[in-house]
Design a protein around this motif. Structure first.
Motif, mmCIF file in Angstrom:
data_model
loop_
_atom_site.group_PDB
_atom_site.id
_atom_site.type_symbol
_atom_site.label_atom_id
_atom_site.label_comp_id
_atom_site.label_asym_id
_atom_site.label_seq_id
_atom_site.Cartn_x
_atom_site.Cartn_y
_atom_site.Cartn_z
ATOM 1 N N TRP A 35 0.818 -1.208 0.000
ATOM 2 C CA TRP A 35 0.000 0.000 0.000
ATOM 3 C C TRP A 35 0.855 1.264 0.000
ATOM 4 O O TRP A 35 1.847 1.379 0.701
ATOM 5 C CB TRP A 35 -0.914 0.029 1.226
ATOM 6 C CG TRP A 35 -1.840 1.209 1.197
ATOM 7 C CD1 TRP A 35 -3.046 1.294 0.592
ATOM 8 C CD2 TRP A 35 -1.596 2.503 1.785
ATOM 9 N NE1 TRP A 35 -3.589 2.550 0.756
ATOM 10 C CE2 TRP A 35 -2.718 3.316 1.488
ATOM 11 C CE3 TRP A 35 -0.546 3.046 2.524
ATOM 12 C CZ2 TRP A 35 -2.816 4.645 1.910
ATOM 13 C CZ3 TRP A 35 -0.644 4.378 2.944
ATOM 14 C CH2 TRP A 35 -1.771 5.158 2.626
ATOM 15 N N LEU A 40 -6.148 -0.808 -3.183
ATOM 16 C CA LEU A 40 -6.123 -2.200 -2.755
ATOM 17 C C LEU A 40 -7.467 -2.613 -2.181
ATOM 18 O O LEU A 40 -8.066 -1.890 -1.379
ATOM 19 C CB LEU A 40 -5.048 -2.414 -1.687
ATOM 20 C CG LEU A 40 -3.610 -2.606 -2.162
ATOM 21 C CD1 LEU A 40 -2.673 -2.632 -0.961
ATOM 22 C CD2 LEU A 40 -3.468 -3.874 -2.958
ATOM 23 N N LEU A 67 -8.357 1.430 2.137
ATOM 24 C CA LEU A 67 -8.594 0.164 1.456
ATOM 25 C C LEU A 67 -10.043 0.057 0.998
ATOM 26 O O LEU A 67 -10.911 0.817 1.420
ATOM 27 C CB LEU A 67 -8.277 -1.014 2.390
ATOM 28 C CG LEU A 67 -6.868 -1.090 2.961
ATOM 29 C CD1 LEU A 67 -6.788 -2.214 3.998
ATOM 30 C CD2 LEU A 67 -5.840 -1.301 1.858
#
Length: 307
Positions: free
Chosen positions: A175, A182, A200
């Motif tokens: 990340w 992601l 996320l």
């Protein structure tokens, strides 16, 4: 009665245009993307050109499908046929006395938009290409390929062979704020301890949907669910997700026993959902235009995205 509305999202660099509902109209004072209803016998493209000329004084030169969604109000249902407009003639002005303003896409969530327009914000923010890692992909191979993955992709780490500690370590290694978005499928891990809010995407497999009510943890910018039919779609909607992955559109070696639904069936499945939707199943990034014509936000895939 369903009103068919042509909606235009004008994009200029990082910003898009919204307009304010005038006094005397439902939702007065709230903000919306400009557009209006299609007249009897009028195509949605013609309605889009006419409405944006009347409301903003511009001539549409280039547009593409963004999202089709239905929304039910207490007294009516609307079908918002939404198009992204990125080339036009003239300078937009509020020709009907309405206020207009330009905002960066991340600012739209707090702009006081009409409820019906909120899925359009997700369609603008979500990447158009969604790559699932092959389940047998090795960690070192993924790390080697990661720098070459486009920053405007969404990548789901679908790696069932990893234990939770390995999975967590991989997410933290990959990340970065300016890298590919992601998606993780292990919400039980404490992502808030190491990542900023909205870092996320939470992907829910279809087997996790029945009876699931999805709250939004701080780390999850969006919640996406996989579905393959009406029952799973309805379970995803009941769970309150933000977007769908729907397939299989074409035959695929990962699900050889699943009959492909093809584009007409795919569109019929996602049309009532009113959410951004990715098409999956035998697709590659080059299928994006065909998917958009069917009403998709983007395309998703496994091996076709990595080969």
């Amino acid at each position: 009665m369903t009103l068919h509305i042509a909606v235009g999202v004008l994009r200029r660099g990082r910003q898009v245009l919204i307009s304010q509902r005038r006094a005397g109209k439902p939702g007065a004072g709230q903000w919306e993307f400009p557009g209006g209803k299609c007249e009897p016998g009028e195509s949605v493209q013609a309605a889009l050109r006419r409405e944006l000329a009347e409301e903003l004084g511009i001539e549409v030169r280039r547009r593409r499908p963004l999202i089709r969604l239905r929304h039910r109000y207490p007294d009516r249902e609307v079908l918002l046929d939404t198009w992204l407009v990125d080339d036009w003639g003239g300078e937009p002005v509020g020709r009907e006395g309405q206020a207009i303003r330009w905002l960066d896409v991340p600012e739209l969530s707090g702009a006081g938009l009409l409820e019906a327009d909120r899925p359009i914000v997700a369609a603008l923010e979500l990447p158009s290409r969604y790559a699932f890692t092959p389940p047998d992909m090795r960690i070192e191979a993924l790390k080697m390929r990661w720098p070459a993955i486009p920053d405007d992709w969404l990548v789901r780490l679908r790696l069932p062979s990893l234990d939770d500690a390995q999975y967590r370590a991989l997410v933290l290694a990959l990340w970065r704020p300016d890298g590919p978005m992601l998606a993780v499928d292990r919400p039980g891990l404490d992502w808030d301890a190491d990542l900023p809010a909205g870092a996320l995407v939470w992907h829910l497999p279809h087997r996790d949907l029945p009876g699931c009510a999805v709250s939004r943890p701080a780390w999850a910018r969006w919640r996406i669910a996989s579905c393959h039919g009406e029952a799973e779609r309805d379970a995803a909607l009941a769970a309150g997700v933000d977007a769908l992955v729907v397939g299989s559109v074409r035959p695929t070696p990962s699900h050889p026993s699943r009959a492909p639904m093809r584009w007409p069936r795919w569109r019929a499945l996602i049309d009532p959902a009113g959410l951004p939707a990715y098409a999956i199943g035998g697709l590659v990034p080059a299928d994006l235009d065909a998917a958009r014509c069917a009403g998709a936000t983007g395309v998703a895939g496994i091996r076709g995205f990595w080969n």
